[in-house]
Design an enzyme around this catalytic site. Structure first.
Site, PDB file in Angstrom:
ATOM      1  N   ASN A  10       0.875  -1.185   0.000  1.00  0.00           N
ATOM      2  CA  ASN A  10       0.000   0.000   0.000  1.00  0.00           C
ATOM      3  C   ASN A  10       0.904   1.225   0.000  1.00  0.00           C
ATOM      4  O   ASN A  10       1.510   1.546   1.017  1.00  0.00           O
ATOM      5  CB  ASN A  10      -0.886  -0.042   1.248  1.00  0.00           C
ATOM      6  CG  ASN A  10      -1.707   1.227   1.415  1.00  0.00           C
ATOM      7  OD1 ASN A  10      -1.751   2.075   0.511  1.00  0.00           O
ATOM      8  ND2 ASN A  10      -2.344   1.382   2.562  1.00  0.00           N
ATOM      9  N   TRP A  11       0.973   1.879  -1.153  1.00  0.00           N
ATOM     10  CA  TRP A  11       1.889   3.024  -1.263  1.00  0.00           C
ATOM     11  C   TRP A  11       1.332   4.288  -0.614  1.00  0.00           C
ATOM     12  O   TRP A  11       2.014   5.307  -0.554  1.00  0.00           O
ATOM     13  CB  TRP A  11       2.220   3.282  -2.751  1.00  0.00           C
ATOM     14  CG  TRP A  11       3.248   2.328  -3.287  1.00  0.00           C
ATOM     15  CD1 TRP A  11       3.853   1.308  -2.618  1.00  0.00           C
ATOM     16  CD2 TRP A  11       3.818   2.337  -4.606  1.00  0.00           C
ATOM     17  NE1 TRP A  11       4.757   0.673  -3.437  1.00  0.00           N
ATOM     18  CE2 TRP A  11       4.758   1.277  -4.663  1.00  0.00           C
ATOM     19  CE3 TRP A  11       3.625   3.117  -5.738  1.00  0.00           C
ATOM     20  CZ2 TRP A  11       5.500   0.999  -5.815  1.00  0.00           C
ATOM     21  CZ3 TRP A  11       4.361   2.833  -6.890  1.00  0.00           C
ATOM     22  CH2 TRP A  11       5.289   1.788  -6.919  1.00  0.00           C
ATOM     23  N   LYS A  12       0.101   4.253  -0.176  1.00  0.00           N
ATOM     24  CA  LYS A  12      -0.511   5.426   0.468  1.00  0.00           C
ATOM     25  C   LYS A  12      -0.300   6.662  -0.430  1.00  0.00           C
ATOM     26  O   LYS A  12      -0.351   6.547  -1.636  1.00  0.00           O
ATOM     27  CB  LYS A  12       0.050   5.591   1.882  1.00  0.00           C
ATOM     28  CG  LYS A  12      -0.098   4.292   2.705  1.00  0.00           C
ATOM     29  CD  LYS A  12       0.179   4.474   4.161  1.00  0.00           C
ATOM     30  CE  LYS A  12      -0.033   3.131   4.885  1.00  0.00           C
ATOM     31  NZ  LYS A  12       0.106   3.212   6.317  1.00  0.00           N
ATOM     32  N   HIS A  93      -9.433   1.555   5.269  1.00  0.00           N
ATOM     33  CA  HIS A  93      -8.142   1.697   5.950  1.00  0.00           C
ATOM     34  C   HIS A  93      -8.297   2.664   7.122  1.00  0.00           C
ATOM     35  O   HIS A  93      -9.047   3.637   7.035  1.00  0.00           O
ATOM     36  CB  HIS A  93      -7.089   2.212   4.958  1.00  0.00           C
ATOM     37  CG  HIS A  93      -5.695   2.090   5.498  1.00  0.00           C
ATOM     38  ND1 HIS A  93      -5.194   2.964   6.421  1.00  0.00           N
ATOM     39  CD2 HIS A  93      -4.720   1.170   5.281  1.00  0.00           C
ATOM     40  CE1 HIS A  93      -3.954   2.607   6.737  1.00  0.00           C
ATOM     41  NE2 HIS A  93      -3.650   1.514   6.049  1.00  0.00           N
ATOM     42  N   GLU A  95      -6.529   4.958   8.119  1.00  0.00           N
ATOM     43  CA  GLU A  95      -6.221   6.358   7.786  1.00  0.00           C
ATOM     44  C   GLU A  95      -7.415   7.029   7.111  1.00  0.00           C
ATOM     45  O   GLU A  95      -7.645   8.223   7.288  1.00  0.00           O
ATOM     46  CB  GLU A  95      -4.961   6.408   6.916  1.00  0.00           C
ATOM     47  CG  GLU A  95      -3.718   6.117   7.758  1.00  0.00           C
ATOM     48  CD  GLU A  95      -2.560   5.472   7.011  1.00  0.00           C
ATOM     49  OE1 GLU A  95      -2.579   5.450   5.769  1.00  0.00           O
ATOM     50  OE2 GLU A  95      -1.648   4.973   7.703  1.00  0.00           O
ATOM     51  N   GLU A 164      -5.255  -4.648  10.706  1.00  0.00           N
ATOM     52  CA  GLU A 164      -4.194  -3.659  10.911  1.00  0.00           C
ATOM     53  C   GLU A 164      -4.438  -2.910  12.215  1.00  0.00           C
ATOM     54  O   GLU A 164      -5.211  -1.935  12.236  1.00  0.00           O
ATOM     55  CB  GLU A 164      -4.173  -2.650   9.759  1.00  0.00           C
ATOM     56  CG  GLU A 164      -3.921  -3.266   8.396  1.00  0.00           C
ATOM     57  CD  GLU A 164      -3.327  -2.262   7.428  1.00  0.00           C
ATOM     58  OE1 GLU A 164      -2.260  -2.549   6.892  1.00  0.00           O
ATOM     59  OE2 GLU A 164      -3.908  -1.181   7.236  1.00  0.00           O
ATOM     60  N   GLY A 170       2.968   2.201  10.938  1.00  0.00           N
ATOM     61  CA  GLY A 170       4.000   3.236  10.812  1.00  0.00           C
ATOM     62  C   GLY A 170       4.756   3.522  12.092  1.00  0.00           C
ATOM     63  O   GLY A 170       5.449   4.532  12.202  1.00  0.00           O
ATOM     64  N   SER A 210       3.620  -2.228  10.355  1.00  0.00           N
ATOM     65  CA  SER A 210       5.063  -2.344  10.593  1.00  0.00           C
ATOM     66  C   SER A 210       5.644  -3.698  10.190  1.00  0.00           C
ATOM     67  O   SER A 210       6.532  -4.220  10.857  1.00  0.00           O
ATOM     68  CB  SER A 210       5.397  -2.030  12.060  1.00  0.00           C
ATOM     69  OG  SER A 210       5.086  -0.678  12.353  1.00  0.00           O
ATOM     70  N   GLY A 231       2.950  -1.128   4.289  1.00  0.00           N
ATOM     71  CA  GLY A 231       3.014   0.293   3.963  1.00  0.00           C
ATOM     72  C   GLY A 231       4.437   0.701   3.642  1.00  0.00           C
ATOM     73  O   GLY A 231       4.939   0.484   2.540  1.00  0.00           O
ATOM     74  N   GLY A 232       5.119   1.286   4.621  1.00  0.00           N
ATOM     75  CA  GLY A 232       6.450   1.859   4.423  1.00  0.00           C
ATOM     76  C   GLY A 232       7.432   0.946   3.699  1.00  0.00           C
ATOM     77  O   GLY A 232       8.166   1.392   2.814  1.00  0.00           O
TER      78      GLY A 232
HETATM   79  O1  LIG Z   1      -1.157   0.781   6.962  1.00  0.00           O
HETATM   80  C1  LIG Z   1      -0.416  -0.082   6.546  1.00  0.00           C
HETATM   81  C2  LIG Z   1      -0.691  -0.784   5.278  1.00  0.00           C
HETATM   82  O2  LIG Z   1      -1.976  -0.527   4.823  1.00  0.00           O
HETATM   83  C3  LIG Z   1       0.809  -0.457   7.278  1.00  0.00           C
HETATM   84  O3  LIG Z   1       1.716   0.574   7.176  1.00  0.00           O
HETATM   85  P1  LIG Z   1       3.229   0.360   7.683  1.00  0.00           P
HETATM   86  O4  LIG Z   1       3.691  -0.956   7.060  1.00  0.00           O
HETATM   87  O5  LIG Z   1       3.974   1.536   7.192  1.00  0.00           O
HETATM   88  O6  LIG Z   1       3.157   0.234   9.175  1.00  0.00           O
END
Ligand SMILES: O=C(CO)COP(=O)(O)O
Length: 253
Positions: A10-12, A93, A95, A164, A170, A210, A231-232
């Site tokens: 997920n590149w956000k 999500h 976020e 999640e 993050g 994470s 994510g990251g």
């Molecule tokens: O929200 C996430 C994937 O959708 C997880 O993000 P991180 O891997 O950066 O913690």
């Protein structure tokens, strides 16, 4: 679980066209890593280009509007995503729930629309730290699932769930492997009740929060974990492929 592990990046809100080189490198490596199903969810602006650059992996979006079309400035419908080359969409999500006030019912409406447009859905759930500390993690997640999953005949085959925990996103913190396993078993129970045992049992439950190359193997080996939403660590081919390799080496669970 018979299905291949599913590793989704997920590149956000990251990525300009320069990131297409990463997508290409991930796609090339995926050819050799056939034991894993790999996908990327870039921002809307890169979906079409990613689909053209990366022909083997899945490509999806991070949200859609519940309506088919109309006067919704700045929004994107599921049919538009499909037209741009997306095969799935991440919905609910944390976020989006936090930034845009999305509720379970909104997530369900979006999921219905996505499935009607021919997309698969990754439905996200997860508790806050406060909720976990209060011993409510499993009940919070069960309520989110029951409120946001799409209903109907044959729908389960289009659904993936991502657990999640909000406090793990993050932050570099993760639940213990035991806690992940316990939550995933609890989610499986809800899915079996919601869709019936036969259909519920086929749904993959991803862990997200994470996930990195160095902790992926142990998280992926936890009970009922069918993959990861990353994510990251999905922003460079190097770190994302470290996770994909760990998934390829994880014994079936
Ligand atoms: O929200 C996430 C994937 O959708 C997880 O993000 P991180 O891997 O950066 O913690």
């Amino acid at each position: 679980m018979a299905e291949r592990p599913y590793i989704v990046g997920n590149w956000k809100m990251h990525g300009t066209r320069a990131m297409l080189a990463e997508a290409r490198a991930i796609d090339r490596a995926a050819e050799r890593l056939i034991k894993v199903e790999v996908a990327l969810a870039p921002p809307f602006t890169l979906i079409h280009a990613t689909r053209k650059e990366a022909t083997l992996i899945g490509v999806g979006a991070q949200d859609c509007h519940p309506a088919d079309g109309g006067a919704h400035t700045g929004d994107v419908s599921a049919a538009m995503l499909k037209d741009a080359g997306a095969g799935f969409v991440i919905l609910g999500h944390s976020e989006r729930r936090a930034d845009h006030g999305e509720k379970d019912a909104d997530v369900r409406a979006k999921a219905d629309s996505a499935i009607a447009a021919g997309l698969n859905v990754i439905a996200c759930v997860g508790e806050t730290e406060e909720q976990r500390d209060a011993g409510k993690a499993e009940s919070v997640v069960a309520k989110q699932l029951k409120g946001s999953l799409p209903e109907g005949e044959g729908v389960a085959a289009k659904v993936t769930v991502a657990y999640e925990p909000v406090w793990a996103i993050g932050t570099g913190r993760t639940p213990t492997v035991e806690d992940v396993g316990a939550m995933h078993c609890s989610i499986r129970k809800v899915l079996n009740e919601f869709y019936g045992e036969e259909a519920g049992a086929t749904i993959r439950i991803l862990y997200g929060g994470s996930v990195k190359p160095d902790n992926a193997a142990e998280l992926l080996a936890a009970d009922e974990v069918g993959g990861a939403l990353v994510g990251g660590a999905s922003l460079t081919a190097d770190s994302f492929l470290g996770i994909v390799v760990a998934a390829a080496e994880t014994p079936e669970n």
